[in-house]
Design an enzyme around this catalytic site. Sequence first.
Site, PDB file in Angstrom:
ATOM      1  N   ASP A 138       0.847  -1.189   0.000  1.00 16.22           N
ATOM      2  CA  ASP A 138       0.000   0.000   0.000  1.00 16.22           C
ATOM      3  C   ASP A 138       0.884   1.242   0.000  1.00 16.22           C
ATOM      4  OD1 ASP A 138      -2.483  -1.334   0.053  1.00 16.22           O
ATOM      5  OD2 ASP A 138      -2.373  -1.567   2.226  1.00 16.22           O
ATOM      6  N   ASP A 163      -6.932  -1.532  -4.743  1.00 17.31           N
ATOM      7  CA  ASP A 163      -8.004  -1.157  -3.816  1.00 17.31           C
ATOM      8  C   ASP A 163      -8.917  -0.098  -4.436  1.00 17.31           C
ATOM      9  OD1 ASP A 163      -6.820  -2.861  -1.920  1.00 17.31           O
ATOM     10  OD2 ASP A 163      -5.678  -1.213  -1.027  1.00 17.31           O
TER      11      ASP A 163
END
Length: 163
Positions: free
Chosen positions: A116, A134
Amino acid sequence: MKLHISFAITLIILVLDLVSKYWVESTLEFGQVIPLTGFFNLVLTYNPGAAFSFLSDQSGWQRWFLSGVAGSAALLIIYLLNRYKHEKLFCLSLSLILGGALGNLYDRITLGHVVDFLDFYIGAYHWPAFNVADSAICVGAVLMIYESFRKDKAENIQNKIKQ
């Protein structure tokens, strides 16, 4: 939507996700933060859990559990893409979700965690860091919800006309 178009969209999302994660990992060190605006940073972080770091504090079993869930979801999505190919917005949303799911699945299987790096914040409150996969999953889900309301509204109008 033709199946090859759905797969092309899925592939574009997957490539964008993997390339962006590779770039971030080759540019930043774990935990490094690069402020870009007053509300957005680039930061390299790893999430061994699911959304919002759910299950991230577990002993490692979640890697294979979440991989199994993602793999099963991918198979179901491929089935749905083929079955409902005449519903374009539905297939677009599924294609985005599939691309994101495969991007995060790749990370889980090869790395044991998801990379991330997008960090949005307001003041001291930071939204959990996320990635391109995402984002695609969220956009796909929003489109799917929008499409379901649109379809319900059209059915309600048709029912009123019939009455």
